[in-house]
Design a protein around this motif. Structure first.
Motif, PDB file in Angstrom:
ATOM      1  N   MET A 176      23.712  60.193  16.409  1.00 50.57           N
ATOM      2  CA  MET A 176      23.944  61.256  15.448  1.00 50.57           C
ATOM      3  C   MET A 176      22.918  62.392  15.564  1.00 50.57           C
ATOM      4  O   MET A 176      23.220  63.532  15.222  1.00 50.57           O
ATOM      5  N   GLY A 177      21.713  62.082  16.012  1.00 51.88           N
ATOM      6  CA  GLY A 177      20.691  63.104  16.126  1.00 51.88           C
ATOM      7  C   GLY A 177      19.331  62.537  15.770  1.00 51.88           C
ATOM      8  O   GLY A 177      19.149  61.323  15.670  1.00 51.88           O
ATOM      9  N   TRP A 178      18.357  63.445  15.603  1.00 51.95           N
ATOM     10  CA  TRP A 178      16.983  63.007  15.342  1.00 51.95           C
ATOM     11  C   TRP A 178      16.225  64.003  14.487  1.00 51.95           C
ATOM     12  O   TRP A 178      16.625  65.149  14.345  1.00 51.95           O
ATOM     13  N   ILE A 179      15.139  63.486  13.905  1.00 51.12           N
ATOM     14  CA  ILE A 179      14.231  64.320  13.139  1.00 51.12           C
ATOM     15  C   ILE A 179      12.816  64.046  13.608  1.00 51.12           C
ATOM     16  O   ILE A 179      12.437  62.884  13.822  1.00 51.12           O
ATOM     17  N   ASN A 180      12.056  65.093  13.822  1.00 55.09           N
ATOM     18  CA  ASN A 180      10.643  64.946  14.125  1.00 55.09           C
ATOM     19  C   ASN A 180       9.915  64.677  12.807  1.00 55.09           C
ATOM     20  O   ASN A 180       9.888  65.534  11.928  1.00 55.09           O
ATOM     21  N   ALA A 181       9.357  63.486  12.686  1.00 57.79           N
ATOM     22  CA  ALA A 181       8.720  63.110  11.425  1.00 57.79           C
ATOM     23  C   ALA A 181       7.491  63.952  11.124  1.00 57.79           C
ATOM     24  O   ALA A 181       7.058  64.039   9.984  1.00 57.79           O
ATOM     25  N   GLY A 182       6.922  64.580  12.159  1.00 61.90           N
ATOM     26  CA  GLY A 182       5.732  65.396  11.953  1.00 61.90           C
ATOM     27  C   GLY A 182       6.044  66.746  11.326  1.00 61.90           C
ATOM     28  O   GLY A 182       5.507  67.088  10.265  1.00 61.90           O
ATOM     29  N   ASP A 183       6.926  67.512  11.978  1.00 61.36           N
ATOM     30  CA  ASP A 183       7.184  68.876  11.497  1.00 61.36           C
ATOM     31  C   ASP A 183       8.549  69.051  10.860  1.00 61.36           C
ATOM     32  O   ASP A 183       8.879  70.146  10.397  1.00 61.36           O
ATOM     33  N   GLY A 184       9.360  67.992  10.847  1.00 62.54           N
ATOM     34  CA  GLY A 184      10.654  68.058  10.191  1.00 62.54           C
ATOM     35  C   GLY A 184      11.756  68.706  11.011  1.00 62.54           C
ATOM     36  O   GLY A 184      12.878  68.856  10.537  1.00 62.54           O
ATOM     37  N   TYR A 185      11.444  69.074  12.243  1.00 65.66           N
ATOM     38  CA  TYR A 185      12.480  69.668  13.105  1.00 65.66           C
ATOM     39  C   TYR A 185      13.596  68.668  13.304  1.00 65.66           C
ATOM     40  O   TYR A 185      13.357  67.482  13.489  1.00 65.66           O
ATOM     41  N   THR A 186      14.833  69.179  13.272  1.00 65.00           N
ATOM     42  CA  THR A 186      15.983  68.302  13.441  1.00 65.00           C
ATOM     43  C   THR A 186      16.893  68.787  14.564  1.00 65.00           C
ATOM     44  O   THR A 186      16.948  69.992  14.878  1.00 65.00           O
ATOM     45  N   GLN A 187      17.596  67.861  15.154  1.00 63.23           N
ATOM     46  CA  GLN A 187      18.659  68.175  16.100  1.00 63.23           C
ATOM     47  C   GLN A 187      19.812  67.236  15.805  1.00 63.23           C
ATOM     48  O   GLN A 187      19.618  66.023  15.691  1.00 63.23           O
ATOM     49  N   TYR A 188      20.997  67.797  15.713  1.00 65.48           N
ATOM     50  CA  TYR A 188      22.172  67.021  15.376  1.00 65.48           C
ATOM     51  C   TYR A 188      23.152  67.013  16.535  1.00 65.48           C
ATOM     52  O   TYR A 188      23.327  68.011  17.242  1.00 65.48           O
ATOM     53  N   SER A 189      23.812  65.868  16.717  1.00 67.00           N
ATOM     54  CA  SER A 189      24.926  65.825  17.641  1.00 67.00           C
ATOM     55  C   SER A 189      26.017  66.761  17.123  1.00 67.00           C
ATOM     56  O   SER A 189      26.209  66.906  15.914  1.00 67.00           O
ATOM     57  N   GLN A 190      26.718  67.376  18.035  1.00 66.61           N
ATOM     58  CA  GLN A 190      27.763  68.337  17.651  1.00 66.61           C
ATOM     59  C   GLN A 190      28.803  67.710  16.722  1.00 66.61           C
ATOM     60  O   GLN A 190      29.366  68.384  15.865  1.00 66.61           O
ATOM     61  N   ASN A 191      29.023  66.395  16.894  1.00 63.17           N
ATOM     62  CA  ASN A 191      30.027  65.718  16.084  1.00 63.17           C
ATOM     63  C   ASN A 191      29.629  65.612  14.614  1.00 63.17           C
ATOM     64  O   ASN A 191      30.463  65.310  13.767  1.00 63.17           O
ATOM     65  N   PHE A 192      28.337  65.827  14.328  1.00 61.92           N
ATOM     66  CA  PHE A 192      27.845  65.569  12.980  1.00 61.92           C
ATOM     67  C   PHE A 192      27.146  66.764  12.338  1.00 61.92           C
ATOM     68  O   PHE A 192      26.792  66.709  11.160  1.00 61.92           O
ATOM     69  N   GLN A 193      26.963  67.837  13.059  1.00 63.58           N
ATOM     70  CA  GLN A 193      26.066  68.890  12.562  1.00 63.58           C
ATOM     71  C   GLN A 193      26.562  69.569  11.293  1.00 63.58           C
ATOM     72  O   GLN A 193      25.765  70.162  10.565  1.00 63.58           O
ATOM     73  N   ASP A 194      27.852  69.469  10.987  1.00 66.07           N
ATOM     74  CA  ASP A 194      28.361  70.147   9.794  1.00 66.07           C
ATOM     75  C   ASP A 194      28.196  69.329   8.527  1.00 66.07           C
ATOM     76  O   ASP A 194      28.209  69.880   7.417  1.00 66.07           O
ATOM     77  N   ARG A 195      28.073  68.000   8.646  1.00 67.89           N
ATOM     78  CA  ARG A 195      28.114  67.155   7.447  1.00 67.89           C
ATOM     79  C   ARG A 195      26.900  66.243   7.283  1.00 67.89           C
ATOM     80  O   ARG A 195      26.837  65.477   6.329  1.00 67.89           O
ATOM     81  N   VAL A 196      25.967  66.293   8.219  1.00 72.21           N
ATOM     82  CA  VAL A 196      24.834  65.367   8.174  1.00 72.21           C
ATOM     83  C   VAL A 196      23.528  66.138   8.021  1.00 72.21           C
ATOM     84  O   VAL A 196      23.365  67.209   8.615  1.00 72.21           O
ATOM     85  N   THR A 197      22.629  65.605   7.226  1.00 73.72           N
ATOM     86  CA  THR A 197      21.309  66.207   7.039  1.00 73.72           C
ATOM     87  C   THR A 197      20.243  65.125   7.147  1.00 73.72           C
ATOM     88  O   THR A 197      20.349  64.087   6.477  1.00 73.72           O
ATOM     89  N   PHE A 198      19.264  65.389   7.988  1.00 78.79           N
ATOM     90  CA  PHE A 198      18.116  64.488   8.114  1.00 78.79           C
ATOM     91  C   PHE A 198      16.922  65.118   7.392  1.00 78.79           C
ATOM     92  O   PHE A 198      16.655  66.311   7.545  1.00 78.79           O
ATOM     93  N   THR A 199      16.210  64.303   6.640  1.00 81.49           N
ATOM     94  CA  THR A 199      14.981  64.740   6.000  1.00 81.49           C
ATOM     95  C   THR A 199      13.950  63.634   6.125  1.00 81.49           C
ATOM     96  O   THR A 199      14.260  62.530   6.586  1.00 81.49           O
ATOM     97  N   ARG A 200      12.717  63.947   5.734  1.00 76.94           N
ATOM     98  CA  ARG A 200      11.704  62.893   5.731  1.00 76.94           C
ATOM     99  C   ARG A 200      10.684  63.194   4.646  1.00 76.94           C
ATOM    100  O   ARG A 200      10.539  64.339   4.199  1.00 76.94           O
TER     101      ARG A 200
END
Lengths: 121, 108
Positions: free
Chosen positions: A48-72
């Protein structure tokens, strides 16, 4: 030892949202990234994608980028994954896994045990 | 997107036999950025092999990985009862990361 502990199973109605947590311990949270995968019944794993736990940068798979949010939450060493506008096809076990920041090492040694999300009216 | 195709879908073998699992990529996986996992029903995947041929910590030496480019193989030399499971390959050469469809190794 490294541990990733995920929140418990959820049952949601179509159109609702779900937020899954992944509480980590045993390593420096902010030095790593957290990846999220899901596995629908009898299906292959889907990244689905990933989040950098340090700076919060995220990258989403194209299949999920409209409906998924990663936070930390760095103070709690916890990552979160939220899926909105749920539909029946989102019924799956959702996994978190940690990895080093360098993508050359994006194989997964440590996984959460998975969170079953069931979408049903 | 790199599509990973695993074969066979199911392998029926007896304990003590040799298992050979294939993972074919739709385009070259650079620098052998390919991993293999074992998954038992209801559990998270367990990393077996990374970098196409390096065993993860604690993995018995009956598991070995080989290959490069588009063709990769996982070999289990002598199947133990605990090895009957589903095996997945995963590439981390390019985004999106992708997994194969799995090979189920079942008891004959």
């Amino acid at each position: 030892q490294v541990q990733l502990v995920q929140s418990g199973a959820e049952v949601k109605k179509p159109g609702a949202s779900v937020k899954v947590s992944c509480k980590t311990s045993g390593y420096t949270f902010t030095n790593h990234v957290i990846h999220w995968m899901r596995q629908a019944p009898g299906q292959r794993l889907e990244w689905m994608g990933w989040i950098n736990a340090g700076d919060g940068y995220t990258q989403y798979s194209q299949n999920f980028q409209d409906r998924v949010t990663f936070t930390r939450d760095t103070s709690a060493s916890t990552a979160y994954m939220e899926v909105s506008s749920l539909r029946s096809e989102d019924t799956a076990v959702y996994f978190c896994a940690n990895a080093m920041s360098d993508s050359r090492y994006w194989y997964f040694i440590h996984w959460g045990r998975g969170t079953l999300v069931t979408v049903s009216s | 997107e790199i599509v990973l195709t695993q074969s066979p879908g199911t392998l029926s073998l007896s304990p003590g036999e040799r298992a050979t699992l294939s993972c074919r990529a739709s385009q070259s996986v650079s620098s052998t950025y390919l991993a293999w996992y074992q998954q038992i029903l209801g559990q998270a995947p367990r990393l077996l092999i990374y970098g196409a041929s390096s065993r993860a910590t604690g993995i018995p030496d009956r598991f070995s990985g080989s290959g490069s480019g588009t063709d990769f193989t996982l070999t289990i030399t002598r199947l133990e009862p605990e090895d009957f499971a589903v095996y997945y390959c995963q590439q981390y050469s390019s985004s999106p990361l992708t997994f194969g469809g799995g090979t189920k190794v079942e008891i004959k």
